[in-house]
Design a protein around this motif. Structure first.
Motif, short mmCIF file in Angstrom:
data_model
loop_
_atom_site.label_atom_id
_atom_site.label_comp_id
_atom_site.label_asym_id
_atom_site.label_seq_id
_atom_site.Cartn_x
_atom_site.Cartn_y
_atom_site.Cartn_z
N LEU A 92 0.84 -1.20 0.00
CA LEU A 92 0.00 0.00 0.00
C LEU A 92 0.87 1.25 0.00
CD1 LEU A 92 -2.79 1.43 0.41
CD2 LEU A 92 -2.41 1.16 2.87
N THR A 93 1.88 1.25 0.86
CA THR A 93 2.80 2.39 0.96
C THR A 93 3.50 2.66 -0.36
OG1 THR A 93 3.18 1.85 3.31
CG2 THR A 93 4.79 3.29 2.24
N THR A 94 4.01 1.60 -0.97
CA THR A 94 4.76 1.73 -2.22
C THR A 94 3.86 2.16 -3.37
OG1 THR A 94 6.25 -0.03 -1.45
CG2 THR A 94 6.33 0.54 -3.79
N ALA A 95 2.67 1.57 -3.46
CA ALA A 95 1.75 1.91 -4.56
C ALA A 95 1.34 3.38 -4.49
CB ALA A 95 0.53 1.01 -4.51
N LEU A 96 1.04 3.87 -3.29
CA LEU A 96 0.68 5.28 -3.16
C LEU A 96 1.89 6.17 -3.42
CD1 LEU A 96 -1.71 5.16 -0.07
CD2 LEU A 96 -2.31 5.70 -2.43
N GLY A 97 3.08 5.67 -3.07
CA GLY A 97 4.30 6.41 -3.40
C GLY A 97 4.48 6.55 -4.90
N ILE A 98 4.10 5.52 -5.65
CA ILE A 98 4.20 5.59 -7.12
C ILE A 98 3.23 6.63 -7.67
CG2 ILE A 98 3.78 4.29 -9.25
CD1 ILE A 98 4.83 1.79 -7.74
N VAL A 99 2.01 6.66 -7.12
CA VAL A 99 1.04 7.71 -7.52
C VAL A 99 1.63 9.08 -7.24
CG1 VAL A 99 -1.23 8.71 -7.06
CG2 VAL A 99 -0.98 6.23 -7.20
N GLY A 100 2.22 9.24 -6.06
CA GLY A 100 2.84 10.51 -5.72
C GLY A 100 4.01 10.86 -6.62
N PHE A 101 4.79 9.84 -7.00
CA PHE A 101 5.93 10.06 -7.89
C PHE A 101 5.45 10.58 -9.25
CE2 PHE A 101 8.94 8.71 -11.13
CZ PHE A 101 10.17 9.11 -10.59
N LEU A 102 4.39 9.97 -9.77
CA LEU A 102 3.84 10.44 -11.05
C LEU A 102 3.36 11.88 -10.93
CD1 LEU A 102 1.79 7.28 -12.12
CD2 LEU A 102 3.94 8.09 -13.10
N ASP A 103 2.73 12.20 -9.81
CA ASP A 103 2.26 13.56 -9.58
C ASP A 103 3.43 14.54 -9.55
OD1 ASP A 103 0.17 15.42 -9.04
OD2 ASP A 103 0.71 15.42 -6.93
#
Length: 356
Positions: A86-97
């Motif tokens: 969960l932490t990593t997946a949301l981090g990827i969303v944040g990275f794209l942002d």
């Protein structure tokens, strides 16, 4: 206990040592933070500071968690991997942002709908897996019951209701940490304190766990010791990053870090059965998010502002407080919230203990 210390120590060391390399790399790539034009004027000097430092925090968490298991020989558990995923997946969303913001050279990344879709998809997968993969004793990582310091059995959501509830918690806290990340070190320091409290909570649950019985006072939580280890790795990663992120910051965590860390504390609250307790331990995040909601609501209905600026920390900046004063006082509030949460957790246990 040894694994908890190893996870925290390795994550702290990785975060401290890796972050300066990211600072130099992002600076060479021109990955500098864009600043809101309508924000405090004192922040304009921060334009160009490298961002996406959350990459270092995520790397530190992964290495701290995995190396701790490698050294101790303990088994990796589903509960911890769910929270880590969960932490990593949301981090990827944040990275794209963050990446879109940098490419467009403005403080607007993913549009709201895209970000919400990403969060909903990730939270739904997390909640579904957490409910449907029980261990040999029939215990799943998550429960359909509402929880404060433990499950409230008379308040059950059902499977669909729980998935919606998990979506709400994950979206609320990932965005709340994102809103808190507006001053140098504020989000990193506050999250470190919340994760420290969850390290203690999960470890205590592991020392007083029950699987086959429902004895008074024990906790029916799956894999609590491993969750304590993961929370410790998150705490170490935040503290190590804070070395470079403290005012004046040489790097920002960006949405990469803030969305990931918000998801981490939300995920830990779900799998430790302490969702409502997170409202107390993460009280600073709650106030920051509510300040934005209240500001928008009042302004749209009355065309007047409750605060000089939202989120709440900017109100004090515009009132004349120095940035470091705001940060330190908010850290103190975060520490008090974490201590209050631990006190409530422990007082509940005392109510069942023979010594009470």
């Amino acid at each position: 206990m040894r694994g908890v210390f190893i996870a925290a120590g390795v994550a702290l060391a990785v975060s401290i040592l890796v972050t300066p390399y990211l600072i130099r790399f992002f600076a060479r790539q021109g990955f500098g933070q864009e600043i809101r034009e309508d924000g405090p004027s004192s922040h304009l000097k921060k334009r160009g500071t490298p961002t996406m430092g959350g990459v270092a925090i995520l790397l530190a968490i992964w290495l701290g968690y995995l190396l701790s298991h490698l050294i101790t020989g303990e088994t990796i558990t589903l509960s911890a991997m769910l929270v880590l995923g969960l932490t990593t997946a949301l981090g990827i969303v944040g990275f794209l942002d963050d990446f879109i913001k940098l490419r467009r050279a403005r403080n607007l990344g993913l549009n709201g709908i895209s970000k919400i879709i990403g969060q909903v998809l990730i939270a739904t997968i997390f909640a579904s897996v957490a409910l449907n993969f029980a261990n040999a004793y029939g215990l799943s990582p998550a429960s359909v019951n509402l929880s404060f310091v433990r499950d409230i059995s008379v308040l059950s959501f059902g499977a669909i209701g729980f998935i919606l509830w998990a979506n709400l918690i994950i979206a609320a806290f990932s965005n709340a940490v994102n809103l808190t990340d507006g001053l140098d070190g504020l989000a990193a320091g506050t999250t470190a304190l919340v994760l420290a409290s969850y390290t203690i909570i999960a470890f205590w649950q592991g020392r007083n766990a029950c699987v086959l019985t429902n004895a008074a006072g024990c906790y029916q939580v799956r894999d609590p010791i491993d969750l304590a280890l993961l929370a410790a790795a998150g705490m170490g990663g935040c503290i190590g990053f804070l070395w470079w992120n403290a005012a004046p910051a040489r790097i920002f965590m960006g949405d990469t870090g803030s969305l990931a860390l918000g998801g981490m504390v939300a995920g830990l609250s779900i799998v430790t059965r302490t969702e409502l307790l997170l409202v107390v331990t993460g009280g600073v995040f709650v106030v920051e998010a509510l300040s934005v909601a209240l500001q928008i609501l009042v302004f749209r209905t009355t065309r007047r502002r409750v605060f000089r600026m939202a989120p709440f920390h900017h109100h004090f900046e515009l009132a004349g407080w120095a940035e470091t004063t705001v940060i330190i006082r908010f850290w103190l509030l975060a520490a008090m919230c974490a201590a209050l949460g631990l006190g409530l957790f422990y007082s509940d246990w005392l109510s069942f203990s023979p010594i009470s």
